[in-house]
Write a protein that holds these residues in place. Structure first.
Motif, PDB file in Angstrom:
ATOM      1  N   PHE A 271       0.854  -1.190   0.000  1.00 31.65           N
ATOM      2  CA  PHE A 271       0.000   0.000   0.000  1.00 31.65           C
ATOM      3  C   PHE A 271       0.892   1.242   0.000  1.00 31.65           C
ATOM      4  CE2 PHE A 271      -2.180   3.211   2.779  1.00 31.65           C
ATOM      5  CZ  PHE A 271      -3.101   3.628   1.835  1.00 31.65           C
ATOM      6  N   ILE A 272       0.606   2.179  -0.897  1.00 30.00           N
ATOM      7  CA  ILE A 272       1.285   3.484  -0.937  1.00 30.00           C
ATOM      8  C   ILE A 272       0.240   4.537  -0.643  1.00 30.00           C
ATOM      9  CG2 ILE A 272       2.546   5.119  -2.376  1.00 30.00           C
ATOM     10  CD1 ILE A 272       3.795   2.782  -3.825  1.00 30.00           C
ATOM     11  N   SER A 273       0.394   5.228   0.466  1.00 37.36           N
ATOM     12  CA  SER A 273      -0.655   6.106   0.976  1.00 37.36           C
ATOM     13  C   SER A 273      -0.766   7.392   0.166  1.00 37.36           C
ATOM     14  CB  SER A 273      -0.377   6.454   2.448  1.00 37.36           C
ATOM     15  OG  SER A 273       0.831   7.199   2.553  1.00 37.36           O
ATOM     16  N   ASP A 274      -1.920   8.034   0.308  1.00 36.77           N
ATOM     17  CA  ASP A 274      -2.182   9.325  -0.328  1.00 36.77           C
ATOM     18  C   ASP A 274      -1.726  10.412   0.641  1.00 36.77           C
ATOM     19  OD1 ASP A 274      -3.060  11.347  -1.899  1.00 36.77           O
ATOM     20  OD2 ASP A 274      -5.188  11.076  -1.498  1.00 36.77           O
TER      21      ASP A 274
ATOM     22  N   LYS B 191     -10.084   0.371   1.552  1.00 33.87           N
ATOM     23  CA  LYS B 191     -10.853   1.590   1.757  1.00 33.87           C
ATOM     24  C   LYS B 191      -9.963   2.819   1.885  1.00 33.87           C
ATOM     25  CE  LYS B 191     -14.606  -0.861   4.150  1.00 33.87           C
ATOM     26  NZ  LYS B 191     -15.360  -1.011   5.425  1.00 33.87           N
ATOM     27  N   ASP B 192      -8.729   2.655   2.375  1.00 27.74           N
ATOM     28  CA  ASP B 192      -7.852   3.807   2.568  1.00 27.74           C
ATOM     29  C   ASP B 192      -7.442   4.384   1.216  1.00 27.74           C
ATOM     30  OD1 ASP B 192      -8.094   3.157   5.171  1.00 27.74           O
ATOM     31  OD2 ASP B 192      -6.014   2.547   5.491  1.00 27.74           O
ATOM     32  N   LYS B 193      -7.329   5.694   1.164  1.00 26.03           N
ATOM     33  CA  LYS B 193      -6.934   6.356  -0.078  1.00 26.03           C
ATOM     34  C   LYS B 193      -5.465   6.083  -0.353  1.00 26.03           C
ATOM     35  CE  LYS B 193     -10.291  10.142   0.026  1.00 26.03           C
ATOM     36  NZ  LYS B 193     -10.459  11.619   0.056  1.00 26.03           N
ATOM     37  N   GLY B 194      -5.174   5.717  -1.581  1.00 29.04           N
ATOM     38  CA  GLY B 194      -3.805   5.413  -1.962  1.00 29.04           C
ATOM     39  C   GLY B 194      -3.784   4.420  -3.113  1.00 29.04           C
ATOM     40  N   ARG B 195      -2.621   3.841  -3.366  1.00 30.24           N
ATOM     41  CA  ARG B 195      -2.462   2.871  -4.449  1.00 30.24           C
ATOM     42  C   ARG B 195      -2.061   1.524  -3.870  1.00 30.24           C
ATOM     43  NH1 ARG B 195      -0.590   7.595  -5.598  1.00 30.24           N
ATOM     44  NH2 ARG B 195       1.616   7.174  -5.198  1.00 30.24           N
TER      45      ARG B 195
ATOM     46  N   PRO C 282       4.297   9.981   0.771  1.00 35.35           N
ATOM     47  CA  PRO C 282       3.595   8.700   0.969  1.00 35.35           C
ATOM     48  C   PRO C 282       4.457   7.658   1.675  1.00 35.35           C
ATOM     49  CG  PRO C 282       3.300   9.518  -1.269  1.00 35.35           C
ATOM     50  CD  PRO C 282       4.358  10.359  -0.643  1.00 35.35           C
ATOM     51  N   ARG C 283       3.785   6.801   2.434  1.00 33.38           N
ATOM     52  CA  ARG C 283       4.458   5.683   3.100  1.00 33.38           C
ATOM     53  C   ARG C 283       4.146   4.398   2.349  1.00 33.38           C
ATOM     54  NH1 ARG C 283       0.762   2.780   6.943  1.00 33.38           N
ATOM     55  NH2 ARG C 283       2.613   1.940   7.925  1.00 33.38           N
ATOM     56  N   ILE C 284       5.033   3.415   2.472  1.00 35.78           N
ATOM     57  CA  ILE C 284       4.784   2.083   1.914  1.00 35.78           C
ATOM     58  C   ILE C 284       4.573   1.138   3.091  1.00 35.78           C
ATOM     59  CG2 ILE C 284       6.028   2.417  -0.243  1.00 35.78           C
ATOM     60  CD1 ILE C 284       8.378   0.897   1.037  1.00 35.78           C
ATOM     61  N   ALA C 285       3.629   0.211   2.932  1.00 35.86           N
ATOM     62  CA  ALA C 285       3.316  -0.680   4.041  1.00 35.86           C
ATOM     63  C   ALA C 285       2.579  -1.902   3.542  1.00 35.86           C
ATOM     64  CB  ALA C 285       2.450   0.050   5.075  1.00 35.86           C
ATOM     65  N   LEU C 286       2.547  -2.920   4.369  1.00 31.44           N
ATOM     66  CA  LEU C 286       1.709  -4.100   4.115  1.00 31.44           C
ATOM     67  C   LEU C 286       0.272  -3.733   4.423  1.00 31.44           C
ATOM     68  CD1 LEU C 286       2.371  -7.750   5.214  1.00 31.44           C
ATOM     69  CD2 LEU C 286       0.197  -6.687   5.755  1.00 31.44           C
ATOM     70  N   TYR C 287      -0.649  -4.167   3.569  1.00 29.84           N
ATOM     71  CA  TYR C 287      -2.074  -3.876   3.786  1.00 29.84           C
ATOM     72  C   TYR C 287      -2.875  -5.136   3.507  1.00 29.84           C
ATOM     73  CZ  TYR C 287      -6.431  -1.204   3.826  1.00 29.84           C
ATOM     74  OH  TYR C 287      -7.667  -0.714   4.151  1.00 29.84           O
ATOM     75  N   ARG C 288      -3.782  -5.433   4.421  1.00 31.22           N
ATOM     76  CA  ARG C 288      -4.661  -6.590   4.249  1.00 31.22           C
ATOM     77  C   ARG C 288      -6.083  -6.172   4.623  1.00 31.22           C
ATOM     78  NH1 ARG C 288      -3.292 -12.203   4.511  1.00 31.22           N
ATOM     79  NH2 ARG C 288      -1.333 -11.769   5.567  1.00 31.22           N
TER      80      ARG C 288
END
Length: 601
Positions: free
Chosen positions: A104-107, A121-125, A111-117
């Protein structure tokens, strides 16, 4: 009660829809879809020629329910939802239904990079999915090393006053304290996203040109950074096979054997192999690879991310329907393809190897587990080989947040859907006997009321005292036929020295350290211990991060926040008198009295 097949078939409609085979007590045994309900259901009532599993289904079916839909696509979606909600015994069921992780790359300006599961719903890519959390963590670490992007939460980012350890070890450019300009950080992020999209070759050419230009300008430090970045990316390329055409695809190989099904999924994103995962769906009445894939694919993909190409080792008969439904879900064209040539064929060969290896390992584990059950039967001189084992364990920290855990094993291994945890209340600190009594009473009272199966053997993590408590609970509830065994650690508390206390026997039983029966007992005892500790830690953490005010009727999040701001924190609230509390916004005298009683009772 028997099913009147002739009457039922005559009354069925001929259009598309979903049918449900019902057993005793209206249990849903099987859910299926059909383009023509009447013809499909009629095929189950042939006098001969039914597959053994279909025949077993029909012997247990006492009624049938149908739902008409406008189209076959609607029938597919309804079938998927009904299988999810009822989990019928005769349908293919995915045991591993966790959502897959993404990068996940946040809006955000930085931007931060992180694991997302989970639900996106969060804004970003989002990039992925990846086969496991470990694969995502490896990718994030690579992006940190090469592109030095931040991974910290936004709350941490906002409150930094100096660079953190990640900056000191060269994995972050410290945008939190403005050590890098927004334009430079955006360029690093752009390059990282090129890499994630499978454009590594273009990125390498770009970096090489930038390195040469920096060298010509005599900006040797910048040139050295570009050189290191190029070297790191080339190293990654050497370790991964890249497809010639890039793009996203899944490669699925399903192997259907009499006793097990293995589905290997290879994830290809941006032309890069992100790894593979093997699933073991529960067996169903579908026969053949194509039919099994037809049942598997909707469960696996509906509601999830779907790549534009899915390569299969057999094409299902309802291929066009699946492509239409998947395309409607994604808003782009999705194709189901046979992997017959080129790079797709190589991916499929890899997937088939993974599926075969997984089935071979599973068969070996099943044979080993079956042997352990047989040895348990012989070692304890049981009348028959047990089918269901349960084990209870208690976990607490000096009496705080006491939790009991129950784990279940059958001849296929752990039955995690039947695991239970019990939050125990009203106990004196450290009262393990009282905790065991309360947990067992709750578990077996439900069994008496008809909820759940009784175990053949009930293991208790403890000695004679714990077994005596368990026996008294079973006697009080009138439960018979359950063999009770206490598992006590030896004096040295080392594996292999356990003493077994069987109900009705005064002397302890000691099995050889290399006994398969003892290994089975150790497995279920250790699993119960692990599950109990995990449940206890979760409860303890929740208790320590939950405000005491949350349990007071009439105090919601907004009023709780007003109270804490008014008194400067929980300590100020605890020291306030009833008159002081009434002066706070939104607090009546009745609520003030409750708050006062909470801290002064």
């Amino acid at each position: 009660m028997t099913l009147d097949a002739k009457r039922l078939v005559v009354s069925l409609p001929g259009g598309p829809g979903v049918y449900r085979m019902l057993g005793a007590d209206a249990e849903v045994l099987y859910v299926g879809k059909a383009q023509n309900l009447k013809k499909r259901v009629q095929s189950y009532f042939r006098p001969r020629g039914l597959a053994p599993k279909v025949a077993a289904l029909m012997r247990q079916t006492v009624d049938l329910d149908t739902t008409r839909t406008r189209t076959e696509g609607e029938a597919l979606l309804l079938e998927h939802n009904l299988i999810k909600s009822h989990r019928p015994r005769f349908n293919i069921l995915l045991r591993d239904d966790k959502s897959y992780p993404y990068i996940f790359i946040s809006d955000h300006p930085y931007p931060r990079i992180a694991l997302y599961r989970g639900a996106r719903k969060d804004k970003g890519r989002y990039y992925g999915p990846y086969p496991s959390g470990a694969a995502v963590r490896d990718a994030v670490q690579l992006l940190q090393k090469v592109f030095r992007l931040r991974t910290c939460e936004d709350s941490v980012f906002r409150n930094r006053s100096r660079p953190c350890l990640q900056h000191q070890i060269g994995r972050c450019t410290a945008p939190c304290v403005a050590l890098i300009k927004p334009k430079a950080y955006a360029e690093d992020l752009r390059q990282a996203e090129l890499f994630l999209r499978g454009r590594a070759s273009n990125l390498l050419d770009e970096l090489t040109d930038a390195m040469e230009q920096a060298s010509q300008r005599q900006e040797y430090e910048t040139a050295a950074q570009m050189r290191d970045r190029v070297a790191a990316l080339r190293s990654v390329q050497e370790q991964q096979t890249i497809t010639t055409d890039g793009g996203d695809a899944d490669v699925i190989a399903l192997l259907h054997e009499p006793e097990a099904t293995g589905v290997a999924v290879v994830f290809v994103r941006g032309g890069r192999n992100l790894g593979s995962k093997v699933l073991h769906p529960r067996l169903s009445i579908e026969k053949g690879t194509a039919e099994a894939l037809s049942a598997f694919l909707p469960q696996y993909y509906l509601g999830q991310s779907i790549p534009p190409r899915i390569y299969l080792n057999a094409l299902p008969s309802d291929r066009n329907l699946l492509e239409q439904v998947f395309s409607d879900q994604t808003g782009t064209t999705v194709r189901l393809l046979a992997a017959r040539q080129g790079v797709a064929r190589r991916w499929m060969e890899m997937a088939l190897i993974n599926a075969r290896d997984a089935l071979r390992r599973r068969a070996s584990e099943r044979a080993s587990l079956e042997q352990r059950f047989e040895q348990l039967h012989l070692a304890l001189k049981l009348e028959a080989i047990p089918d269901r084992l349960e084990c209870f364990d208690i976990s607490h920290t000096f009496g705080e947040a006491t939790v009991a855990a129950c784990v279940v094993f059958d001849r296929n291994g752990p039955v995690k859907s039947d695991y239970r945890r019990y939050n125990l209340e009203g106990l004196n600190p450290g009262d393990d006997y009282g905790a065991m009594r309360q947990a067992l009473t709750r578990r077996f009272r439900r069994a008496v009321e008809g909820e759940g199966r009784l175990p053949d053997i009930l293991f208790i993590d403890g000695g004679k005292g714990q077994v005596a408590i368990a026996q008294s609970v079973l006697d009080e509830l009138g439960i018979t036929g359950v063999r009770l065994i206490g598992v006590a650690k030896g004096r040295a508390r080392k594996p292999g020295q356990e003493r077994l206390f069987l109900s009705g026997s005064k002397a302890a039983t000691i099995l050889a350290a290399d006994s398969p029966a003892l290994h089975l007992i150790q497995s279920i005892r250790d699993e119960a211990h692990r599950f109990a500790i995990r449940a206890h830690r979760a409860r303890r953490a929740k208790a320590r991060t939950t405000s005491p005010l949350e349990g007071i009727p009439g105090i919601g999040p907004r009023r709780r926040g007003q109270l804490l701001r008014h008194f400067g924190g929980l300590h100020g609230v605890s020291r306030a008198s009833v008159d002081d509390l009434v002066r706070a916004p939104g607090v009546s005298r009745a609520i003030a009295q409750r708050i006062y009683d909470l801290f002064h009772d």
